[in-house]
Design a protein around this motif. Structure first.
Motif, mmCIF file in Angstrom:
data_model
loop_
_atom_site.group_PDB
_atom_site.id
_atom_site.type_symbol
_atom_site.label_atom_id
_atom_site.label_comp_id
_atom_site.label_asym_id
_atom_site.label_seq_id
_atom_site.Cartn_x
_atom_site.Cartn_y
_atom_site.Cartn_z
ATOM 1 N N GLU A 85 37.349 -16.692 -8.305
ATOM 2 C CA GLU A 85 36.870 -15.429 -7.741
ATOM 3 C C GLU A 85 35.430 -15.159 -8.151
ATOM 4 O O GLU A 85 34.624 -14.669 -7.353
ATOM 5 C CB GLU A 85 37.793 -14.289 -8.187
ATOM 6 N N ALA A 86 35.105 -15.479 -9.404
ATOM 7 C CA ALA A 86 33.723 -15.324 -9.867
ATOM 8 C C ALA A 86 32.789 -16.238 -9.091
ATOM 9 O O ALA A 86 31.684 -15.833 -8.679
ATOM 10 C CB ALA A 86 33.638 -15.626 -11.361
ATOM 11 N N ARG A 87 33.233 -17.464 -8.882
ATOM 12 C CA ARG A 87 32.417 -18.425 -8.140
ATOM 13 C C ARG A 87 32.159 -17.928 -6.716
ATOM 14 O O ARG A 87 31.032 -18.039 -6.201
ATOM 15 C CB ARG A 87 33.125 -19.783 -8.122
ATOM 16 N N ALA A 88 33.191 -17.362 -6.070
ATOM 17 C CA ALA A 88 33.034 -16.851 -4.707
ATOM 18 C C ALA A 88 32.039 -15.686 -4.674
ATOM 19 O O ALA A 88 31.223 -15.584 -3.744
ATOM 20 C CB ALA A 88 34.392 -16.410 -4.162
ATOM 21 N N LEU A 89 32.093 -14.824 -5.669
ATOM 22 C CA LEU A 89 31.160 -13.692 -5.717
ATOM 23 C C LEU A 89 29.722 -14.178 -5.879
ATOM 24 O O LEU A 89 28.794 -13.630 -5.281
ATOM 25 C CB LEU A 89 31.525 -12.767 -6.873
ATOM 26 N N ILE A 90 29.542 -15.222 -6.676
ATOM 27 C CA ILE A 90 28.193 -15.741 -6.917
ATOM 28 C C ILE A 90 27.676 -16.500 -5.701
ATOM 29 O O ILE A 90 26.503 -16.386 -5.316
ATOM 30 C CB ILE A 90 28.181 -16.645 -8.163
ATOM 31 N N ASN B 231 27.872 -8.876 -9.165
ATOM 32 C CA ASN B 231 27.329 -9.748 -10.207
ATOM 33 C C ASN B 231 27.960 -9.447 -11.563
ATOM 34 O O ASN B 231 28.302 -10.360 -12.326
ATOM 35 C CB ASN B 231 25.814 -9.590 -10.292
ATOM 36 N N PHE B 232 28.104 -8.171 -11.873
ATOM 37 C CA PHE B 232 28.713 -7.782 -13.143
ATOM 38 C C PHE B 232 30.175 -8.217 -13.206
ATOM 39 O O PHE B 232 30.664 -8.669 -14.242
ATOM 40 C CB PHE B 232 28.614 -6.269 -13.337
ATOM 41 N N ILE B 233 30.871 -8.066 -12.083
ATOM 42 C CA ILE B 233 32.277 -8.463 -12.036
ATOM 43 C C ILE B 233 32.412 -9.970 -12.218
ATOM 44 O O ILE B 233 33.273 -10.454 -12.962
ATOM 45 C CB ILE B 233 32.917 -8.005 -10.705
ATOM 46 N N ALA B 234 31.545 -10.739 -11.566
ATOM 47 C CA ALA B 234 31.592 -12.201 -11.694
ATOM 48 C C ALA B 234 31.359 -12.626 -13.134
ATOM 49 O O ALA B 234 32.104 -13.459 -13.684
ATOM 50 C CB ALA B 234 30.554 -12.838 -10.773
ATOM 51 N N ILE B 235 30.346 -12.068 -13.773
ATOM 52 C CA ILE B 235 30.060 -12.400 -15.169
ATOM 53 C C ILE B 235 31.241 -12.057 -16.060
ATOM 54 O O ILE B 235 31.631 -12.834 -16.947
ATOM 55 C CB ILE B 235 28.791 -11.668 -15.645
ATOM 56 N N SER B 236 31.842 -10.897 -15.829
ATOM 57 C CA SER B 236 32.961 -10.450 -16.667
ATOM 58 C C SER B 236 34.183 -11.322 -16.469
ATOM 59 O O SER B 236 34.934 -11.585 -17.420
ATOM 60 C CB SER B 236 33.279 -8.987 -16.364
ATOM 61 N N VAL C 10 22.787 -12.974 -21.911
ATOM 62 C CA VAL C 10 23.037 -14.415 -21.984
ATOM 63 C C VAL C 10 22.065 -15.166 -21.069
ATOM 64 O O VAL C 10 21.252 -15.967 -21.521
ATOM 65 C CB VAL C 10 24.502 -14.753 -21.622
ATOM 66 N N PHE C 11 22.130 -14.910 -19.767
ATOM 67 C CA PHE C 11 21.287 -15.611 -18.803
ATOM 68 C C PHE C 11 20.269 -14.700 -18.119
ATOM 69 O O PHE C 11 19.631 -15.113 -17.143
ATOM 70 C CB PHE C 11 22.146 -16.283 -17.731
ATOM 71 N N SER C 12 20.154 -13.464 -18.579
ATOM 72 C CA SER C 12 19.196 -12.508 -17.985
ATOM 73 C C SER C 12 19.396 -12.369 -16.480
ATOM 74 O O SER C 12 18.424 -12.229 -15.721
ATOM 75 C CB SER C 12 17.753 -12.930 -18.295
ATOM 76 N N GLY C 13 20.649 -12.416 -16.049
ATOM 77 C CA GLY C 13 20.950 -12.201 -14.648
ATOM 78 C C GLY C 13 20.796 -13.413 -13.757
ATOM 79 O O GLY C 13 20.901 -13.300 -12.528
ATOM 80 N N ASN C 14 20.569 -14.598 -14.328
ATOM 81 C CA ASN C 14 20.449 -15.826 -13.535
ATOM 82 C C ASN C 14 21.853 -16.273 -13.132
ATOM 83 O O ASN C 14 22.562 -16.926 -13.895
ATOM 84 C CB ASN C 14 19.749 -16.914 -14.347
ATOM 85 N N MET C 15 22.253 -15.933 -11.913
ATOM 86 C CA MET C 15 23.630 -16.176 -11.496
ATOM 87 C C MET C 15 23.920 -17.659 -11.263
ATOM 88 O O MET C 15 25.075 -18.075 -11.333
ATOM 89 C CB MET C 15 23.956 -15.356 -10.244
ATOM 90 N N SER C 16 22.902 -18.464 -10.996
ATOM 91 C CA SER C 16 23.150 -19.900 -10.858
ATOM 92 C C SER C 16 23.577 -20.500 -12.191
ATOM 93 O O SER C 16 24.390 -21.434 -12.233
ATOM 94 C CB SER C 16 21.894 -20.605 -10.337
ATOM 95 N N LYS C 17 23.050 -19.960 -13.307
ATOM 96 C CA LYS C 17 23.480 -20.406 -14.631
ATOM 97 C C LYS C 17 24.919 -19.969 -14.906
ATOM 98 O O LYS C 17 25.698 -20.713 -15.526
ATOM 99 C CB LYS C 17 22.545 -19.846 -15.699
ATOM 100 N N TRP C 18 25.260 -18.773 -14.458
ATOM 101 C CA TRP C 18 26.648 -18.310 -14.626
ATOM 102 C C TRP C 18 27.615 -19.185 -13.825
ATOM 103 O O TRP C 18 28.733 -19.448 -14.261
ATOM 104 C CB TRP C 18 26.779 -16.850 -14.209
ATOM 105 N N LEU C 19 27.167 -19.647 -12.666
ATOM 106 C CA LEU C 19 28.003 -20.537 -11.865
ATOM 107 C C LEU C 19 28.267 -21.834 -12.616
ATOM 108 O O LEU C 19 29.402 -22.338 -12.643
ATOM 109 C CB LEU C 19 27.320 -20.826 -10.529
ATOM 110 N N GLN C 20 27.250 -22.391 -13.251
ATOM 111 C CA GLN C 20 27.426 -23.605 -14.050
ATOM 112 C C GLN C 20 28.420 -23.378 -15.191
ATOM 113 O O GLN C 20 29.275 -24.228 -15.473
ATOM 114 C CB GLN C 20 26.089 -24.060 -14.629
#
Length: 514
Positions: A174-179, A119-124, A194-204
């Motif tokens: 790569e981030a999308r695949a991790l999420i 998750n951290f890698i995807a966000i970064s 930013v999103f408090s760990g909401n990975m669906s928001k990071w995907l958007q």
């Protein structure tokens, strides 16, 4: 909201219990940077990167697209570097220096050897793509493959900017695949500010940044690039999942001290003590051109249409926004008392309350905007209008305008209907829909994410804006990019390209087509 400003100090204490605390030459109260886990690096990296966006990049874009002007009644020839278009290797050097330092922190997370950090890698990776895109947009060729290595490589080679763009798409994929394929043991991202760990928001956000990267290249026509872009657009069309709310950041902004303030407020409005002494509060006002647009006094397309956002973007003087022409020269005897001008409005500052301390606290704690919903909607509207995505460009355009009003706290009323018959500002009357989209985007993002407007202007020539007056220009046109900073010429002289002030008025990044 979590406080992250002292998080490294907390990390220092927590790491003293490591099993190797007796290792030779190791200060257990000052752990090596490499020992910090991603959960401790991420919030600081997010906050520090945003500072560059909110202050330096925002100022650059808002001035260079004629939305901000200088207060000539208090300063002699304010903003003369910007008005002259005569940039050198000191001009906005903080953009390059700030972005490279910040992206280096995201790269540390990406390169972590610790397990369960997907998750951290995807966000970064998403944050890296967001900010490195602006390095390319503002500088062109830049260090990439050999960059972000710290002391391991102090003189990184430069990478072709078109290549970097494709690498950023890879980072996002790569981030999308991790999420989309999370590990069952992946560590949660409680320190995400930013999103408090909401990975669906990071995907958007990843999808929307990719859309922005693709749209930058909309004027390129060589077959290989067109084929590549079309394949990426097809993927995004299938996903059909873009930013659906304002992307805000707040690591615990407050008026406790200057360093803890929201970056825009602390830099442009008030310091933590409520004073304007340490800020540029009195330096900036609206440009007259932007004021005329908001007041419905442009004399042409928007004549008679008052923008209800004007009192949220700027304070009103005598019932309207009052600004200065870019390049306007002061007249002896005039001052702020005889010629008051507008200051940043409540939609930008949140400077509300019963007294100075209360107002300063409210403004200092205001969340920053990494990407507004309006930007996402206008990106989608442009992509549909150009035929890259399917949908209703007009609906997305209207939604973008509405999102701007909502963010600023303004009531839209009949504004959309009023501008619909105004060419280049409303939808129906505009023969060039791209111009209408980017003009409304200019209004929505000015003072918030101003650099995006500057890059849109370089890319398309929209919005149409006047140049500085009184023969202030030392170069014939606005720069298409920045010159590499002096720090780079000093530290990496064998690799950095040499550019002149004149060259950057004709040379842009790879996607620039005159």
């Amino acid at each position: 909201m979590k406080k992250i400003f002292f998080i490294l100090a907390v990390a220092a204490v927590s790491l003293t219990s490591c099993s190797d605390y007796l290792a030779d030459n190791t200060n257990v109260n000052s752990p090596l940077e490499s020992a910090l886990p991603p959960r401790l690096i991420l919030p600081g990296a997010q906050a520090q990167a945003f500072r560059t966006q909110a202050i330096n990049m925002n100022r650059l874009g808002s001035v260079m697209t004629n939305a901000w002007g200088g207060n000539i009644y208090q300063f002699t020839n304010p903003l003369q570097v910007e008005y002259s278009y005569n940039f050198d290797n000191n001009t906005y050097a903080a953009v390059w220096d700030g972005l490279y330092r910040s992206v280096g922190n995201f790269q540390k997370i990406i390169d972590t050897d610790l397990p369960n950090q997907g998750n951290f890698i995807a966000i970064s990776k998403i944050m890296k793509a967001h900010y490195v895109q602006y390095i390319v947009d503002l500088y062109g060729d830049s260090p990439y493959f050999e960059a972000f290595k710290g002391q391991e490589n102090l003189t990184p080679a430069y990478t072709d900017d078109a290549v970097i763009y494709k690498e950023l798409i890879k980072e996002l994929e790569e981030a999308r695949a991790l999420i989309q394929n999370p590990s069952a043991t992946a560590e949660g991202v409680a320190t995400d500010v930013v999103f408090s760990g909401n990975m669906s928001k990071w995907l958007q956000l990843a999808n929307t940044i990719e859309l922005r990267i693709l749209l930058r290249q909309s004027k390129l026509t060589d077959p290989a690039t067109v084929t590549y872009l079309n394949s990426k657009y097809a993927t995004l069309q299938t996903l059909n999942n873009f930013v659906s709310s304002d992307v805000l950041i707040n690591p615990g902004y407050s008026s406790a001290n200057n360093d803890k303030q929201s970056p825009f407020f602390g830099s442009f409005v008030r310091d933590a003590a409520g004073s304007t002494t340490n800020t540029t509060n009195t330096l900036f006002t609206s440009s007259k051109h932007f004021a005329d647009v908001l007041n419905g006094e442009i004399g042409g397309p928007t004549a008679g249409v008052i923008d209800p956002r004007r009192s949220r973007l700027w304070t009103l003087v005598g019932g309207k926004v009052v600004g200065t022409d870019q390049g306007q020269k002061p007249v002896p005897g005039q001052n702020n008392t005889t010629n008051p001008t507008s200051r940043f409005g409540l939609g930008l500052t949140n400077y509300v309350g019963a007294n100075t301390a209360e107002r300063t606290a409210a403004g200092s704690s205001k969340a920053g905007a990494i990407m507004l919903l309006s930007e996402s909607k206008f990106l989608q509207a442009e992509a549909v209008q150009r035929g890259f995505l399917t949908g209703s460009a007009q609906t997305l355009f209207n939604e973008g305008v509405q999102a701007s009003f909502t963010y600023l706290g303004a009531t839209i009323g009949t504004y959309l209907t009023d501008i619909d018959t105004k060419a280049n500002f409303g939808w129906t009357a505009s023969t060039n829909k791209i111009q209408a989209i980017l003009t409304q985007k200019w209004i929505a993002l000015s003072g918030i994410h101003g650099v995006e407007n500057y890059i849109n202007y370089t890319r398309t020539g929209f919005p149409v804006i006047p140049g500085s007056i009184n023969g202030f220009n030392l170069q014939p046109s606005r720069p298409k990019r920045l010159i590499y900073p002096l720090s780079e010429y000093n530290a990496n002289s064998s690799n950095v390209p040499i550019l002149t002030s004149a060259q950057i008025t004709t040379q842009g990044p790879f996607w620039y087509v005159p």
